[in-house]
Every structure is written in structure tokens, then in C-alpha cells.
Design a protein around this motif. Sequence first.
Motif, short mmCIF file in Angstrom:
data_model
loop_
_atom_site.label_atom_id
_atom_site.label_comp_id
_atom_site.label_asym_id
_atom_site.label_seq_id
_atom_site.Cartn_x
_atom_site.Cartn_y
_atom_site.Cartn_z
N ILE A 112 67.37 39.60 20.28
CA ILE A 112 68.44 39.28 21.22
C ILE A 112 69.31 40.51 21.43
O ILE A 112 69.46 41.34 20.55
N VAL A 113 69.85 40.60 22.64
CA VAL A 113 70.85 41.61 22.99
C VAL A 113 72.04 40.82 23.49
O VAL A 113 71.94 40.09 24.47
N ASP A 114 73.16 40.93 22.77
CA ASP A 114 74.37 40.18 23.12
C ASP A 114 75.41 41.15 23.67
O ASP A 114 76.01 41.92 22.93
N GLU A 115 75.60 41.12 24.98
CA GLU A 115 76.56 42.01 25.63
C GLU A 115 78.01 41.65 25.27
O GLU A 115 78.89 42.49 25.37
N ASN A 116 78.24 40.41 24.84
CA ASN A 116 79.59 40.00 24.43
C ASN A 116 80.09 40.81 23.25
O ASN A 116 81.27 41.13 23.16
N THR A 117 79.18 41.11 22.32
CA THR A 117 79.58 41.77 21.08
C THR A 117 78.95 43.15 20.90
O THR A 117 79.29 43.85 19.94
N GLY A 118 78.01 43.50 21.77
CA GLY A 118 77.33 44.79 21.64
C GLY A 118 76.23 44.79 20.60
O GLY A 118 75.75 45.84 20.19
N VAL A 119 75.80 43.62 20.17
CA VAL A 119 74.79 43.49 19.11
C VAL A 119 73.39 43.41 19.71
O VAL A 119 73.16 42.67 20.66
#
Length: 106
Positions: free
Chosen positions: A64-71
Motif C-alpha cells: 500500500i501507498v498511503d498519501e495521507n501519511t506518506g507511508v
Amino acid sequence: MTERATDADPPITFYRLQGCPYCERVTRLLEGYDLAYRSRFVEPMHSDRNVVKRVAGVRTVPVIVDENTGVTMAESANIVDYLESTYGSGTEAESPGTGATAGGDA
């Protein structure tokens, strides 16, 4: 909540393989937390998963790539822990006994 038609892309991109039990575990959690995400299905052959390699440095899924947290994260057990701690309300979204066992991602 997969692939909603909105003006903006969902903040989470989910790289997955069709029929992968580890990916399905993450799918159930994303949907259980009602998170908007975009699915990117990858090639079955590890050697053809260049997009995943560029994004996460590995060819295994789920990622996963989570743009909300940069993870950016691989490995289903790590992703589940991350989603629970970041978006969970202290209760598990999936029912006990329905998740795939940790390790051995595709």
C-alpha cells in the motif's frame, strides 16, 4: 469503497494480485474501515512486477501507498498492523479466523 468515482484520486493505492489471500486480508480491512482506495492489480509473475519494485523496493504483494501519511509498506501483517493503528478505532474490522496467516506474501 474501492475505486470511487471522485474528482481526486483516493489517498491509498493498493497493489494486489487477483486471488491472493494476503491481499484479500488487506482488502477486508480497507473496506471494514471504509477507506477510499485505488486497486492496482499486478502481474502474476514476480519478474514482471516492475511497478511494485519501483514503488516499494520489493516484488511481493500486497503493497500500500498511503498519501495521507506518506507511508509505503509491503507485507500483509505489517499493513494490517499499520491500518489498525492508523485508522482503527481499537477494534478489529475483520472477524477472527478470517484473515490469512502472517508471512508468505505473494
